[in-house]
Design a protein around this motif. Sequence first.
Motif, PDB file in Angstrom:
ATOM      1  N   ASN A 100       0.821  -1.224   0.000  1.00 48.24           N
ATOM      2  CA  ASN A 100       0.000   0.000   0.000  1.00 48.24           C
ATOM      3  C   ASN A 100       0.849   1.266   0.000  1.00 48.24           C
ATOM      4  O   ASN A 100       0.570   2.199   0.736  1.00 48.24           O
ATOM      5  N   GLY A 101       1.863   1.273  -0.825  1.00 47.48           N
ATOM      6  CA  GLY A 101       2.743   2.436  -0.897  1.00 47.48           C
ATOM      7  C   GLY A 101       2.195   3.514  -1.815  1.00 47.48           C
ATOM      8  O   GLY A 101       1.169   3.349  -2.468  1.00 47.48           O
ATOM      9  N   GLU A 102       2.907   4.623  -1.848  1.00 45.16           N
ATOM     10  CA  GLU A 102       2.517   5.734  -2.711  1.00 45.16           C
ATOM     11  C   GLU A 102       3.030   5.497  -4.130  1.00 45.16           C
ATOM     12  O   GLU A 102       3.963   4.738  -4.354  1.00 45.16           O
ATOM     13  N   GLU A 103       2.411   6.190  -5.076  1.00 40.94           N
ATOM     14  CA  GLU A 103       2.855   6.090  -6.467  1.00 40.94           C
ATOM     15  C   GLU A 103       4.135   6.899  -6.655  1.00 40.94           C
ATOM     16  O   GLU A 103       4.301   7.958  -6.055  1.00 40.94           O
ATOM     17  N   GLU A 104       5.015   6.371  -7.482  1.00 41.99           N
ATOM     18  CA  GLU A 104       6.245   7.059  -7.856  1.00 41.99           C
ATOM     19  C   GLU A 104       6.346   7.040  -9.373  1.00 41.99           C
ATOM     20  O   GLU A 104       5.943   6.074 -10.010  1.00 41.99           O
ATOM     21  N   THR A 105       6.910   8.109  -9.938  1.00 43.17           N
ATOM     22  CA  THR A 105       7.044   8.210 -11.388  1.00 43.17           C
ATOM     23  C   THR A 105       8.497   8.500 -11.743  1.00 43.17           C
ATOM     24  O   THR A 105       9.115   9.396 -11.163  1.00 43.17           O
ATOM     25  N   TYR A 106       9.024   7.726 -12.697  1.00 46.21           N
ATOM     26  CA  TYR A 106      10.389   7.904 -13.178  1.00 46.21           C
ATOM     27  C   TYR A 106      10.426   7.760 -14.688  1.00 46.21           C
ATOM     28  O   TYR A 106       9.637   7.017 -15.269  1.00 46.21           O
ATOM     29  N   THR A 107      11.395   8.433 -15.298  1.00 40.92           N
ATOM     30  CA  THR A 107      11.671   8.258 -16.715  1.00 40.92           C
ATOM     31  C   THR A 107      12.913   7.380 -16.820  1.00 40.92           C
ATOM     32  O   THR A 107      13.903   7.611 -16.118  1.00 40.92           O
ATOM     33  N   ILE A 108      12.847   6.379 -17.688  1.00 40.59           N
ATOM     34  CA  ILE A 108      13.972   5.468 -17.888  1.00 40.59           C
ATOM     35  C   ILE A 108      14.898   6.086 -18.937  1.00 40.59           C
ATOM     36  O   ILE A 108      14.479   6.355 -20.066  1.00 40.59           O
ATOM     37  N   VAL A 109      16.142   6.331 -18.548  1.00 37.30           N
ATOM     38  CA  VAL A 109      17.119   6.971 -19.429  1.00 37.30           C
ATOM     39  C   VAL A 109      18.423   6.178 -19.398  1.00 37.30           C
ATOM     40  O   VAL A 109      18.581   5.270 -18.588  1.00 37.30           O
ATOM     41  N   GLY A 110      19.348   6.546 -20.263  1.00 34.58           N
ATOM     42  CA  GLY A 110      20.673   5.938 -20.244  1.00 34.58           C
ATOM     43  C   GLY A 110      21.449   6.425 -19.024  1.00 34.58           C
ATOM     44  O   GLY A 110      21.094   7.417 -18.391  1.00 34.58           O
ATOM     45  N   SER A 111      22.522   5.733 -18.699  1.00 34.69           N
ATOM     46  CA  SER A 111      23.295   6.054 -17.497  1.00 34.69           C
ATOM     47  C   SER A 111      23.865   7.467 -17.516  1.00 34.69           C
ATOM     48  O   SER A 111      24.045   8.083 -16.467  1.00 34.69           O
ATOM     49  N   GLU A 113      22.432  10.176 -18.372  1.00 34.49           N
ATOM     50  CA  GLU A 113      21.411  11.154 -17.982  1.00 34.49           C
ATOM     51  C   GLU A 113      20.810  10.904 -16.610  1.00 34.49           C
ATOM     52  O   GLU A 113      20.002  11.698 -16.146  1.00 34.49           O
ATOM     53  N   ALA A 114      21.132   9.784 -16.003  1.00 35.49           N
ATOM     54  CA  ALA A 114      20.473   9.384 -14.760  1.00 35.49           C
ATOM     55  C   ALA A 114      20.624  10.441 -13.675  1.00 35.49           C
ATOM     56  O   ALA A 114      21.711  10.959 -13.433  1.00 35.49           O
ATOM     57  N   ASP A 115      19.513  10.782 -13.061  1.00 31.61           N
ATOM     58  CA  ASP A 115      19.466  11.703 -11.937  1.00 31.61           C
ATOM     59  C   ASP A 115      18.169  11.427 -11.175  1.00 31.61           C
ATOM     60  O   ASP A 115      17.131  12.011 -11.475  1.00 31.61           O
ATOM     61  N   PRO A 116      18.219  10.512 -10.215  1.00 24.59           N
ATOM     62  CA  PRO A 116      17.000  10.114  -9.505  1.00 24.59           C
ATOM     63  C   PRO A 116      16.267  11.281  -8.850  1.00 24.59           C
ATOM     64  O   PRO A 116      15.047  11.259  -8.746  1.00 24.59           O
ATOM     65  N   PHE A 117      16.995  12.298  -8.432  1.00 22.94           N
ATOM     66  CA  PHE A 117      16.356  13.453  -7.793  1.00 22.94           C
ATOM     67  C   PHE A 117      15.531  14.256  -8.792  1.00 22.94           C
ATOM     68  O   PHE A 117      14.638  14.998  -8.414  1.00 22.94           O
ATOM     69  N   GLU A 118      15.848  14.107 -10.091  1.00 29.74           N
ATOM     70  CA  GLU A 118      15.088  14.758 -11.150  1.00 29.74           C
ATOM     71  C   GLU A 118      14.065  13.807 -11.765  1.00 29.74           C
ATOM     72  O   GLU A 118      13.415  14.131 -12.748  1.00 29.74           O
ATOM     73  N   GLY A 119      13.978  12.582 -11.229  1.00 23.72           N
ATOM     74  CA  GLY A 119      13.015  11.617 -11.742  1.00 23.72           C
ATOM     75  C   GLY A 119      13.515  10.812 -12.925  1.00 23.72           C
ATOM     76  O   GLY A 119      12.719  10.201 -13.632  1.00 23.72           O
ATOM     77  N   ASN A 120      14.830  10.795 -13.148  1.00 21.54           N
ATOM     78  CA  ASN A 120      15.425  10.035 -14.252  1.00 21.54           C
ATOM     79  C   ASN A 120      16.277   8.908 -13.689  1.00 21.54           C
ATOM     80  O   ASN A 120      17.260   9.174 -12.993  1.00 21.54           O
TER      81      ASN A 120
END
Length: 157
Positions: A100-111, A113-120
């Motif tokens: 029962n967790g909250e929804e999370e949204t991420y964009t899948i990108v190449g390494s 561009e990865a920046d989890p704090f920006e949602g990538n």
Amino acid sequence: MAQEKVYPMTQAGKEKLEQELENLKSVRRKEVVERIKIARSFGDLSENSEYDSAKEEQAFVEGRITLLEQMVRNAKIIQEDKDTDAVGLGKTVTFKELPNGEEETYTIVGSAEADPFEGNISNESPMGSSLMGKRVGDEVSIQTPGGEMNVKIVTIK
């Protein structure tokens, strides 16, 4: 000769790297050279912490320039995938942590561009690689450094 690594990325990600590269070459490099000149003017270099610090920064800037040049040179732009049913590079995926967790949204990108704090997140990360190829409604078990996480895919765009 070894084949160079290919860096999958979006067009926007490549442009961001090119901007950072230009800034490092035209601004930061000159600032560091000026810091070194000033530090040299203080005299004895053997005990000059300002000089040591400036040289370390110069090494970092030059290393980053080299890496960014390689990433831009070997960039492979992610083409828009018409299959919106499956998670893939360039797709934005929303999932809900189970039970029962909250929804999370991420964009899948190449390494590059990865920046989890920006949602990538990287397609090579534990989360990204676990989600690749999955579809809406799929339940996925993801091995993270903090332990196993189970999620259900809600949407893919």
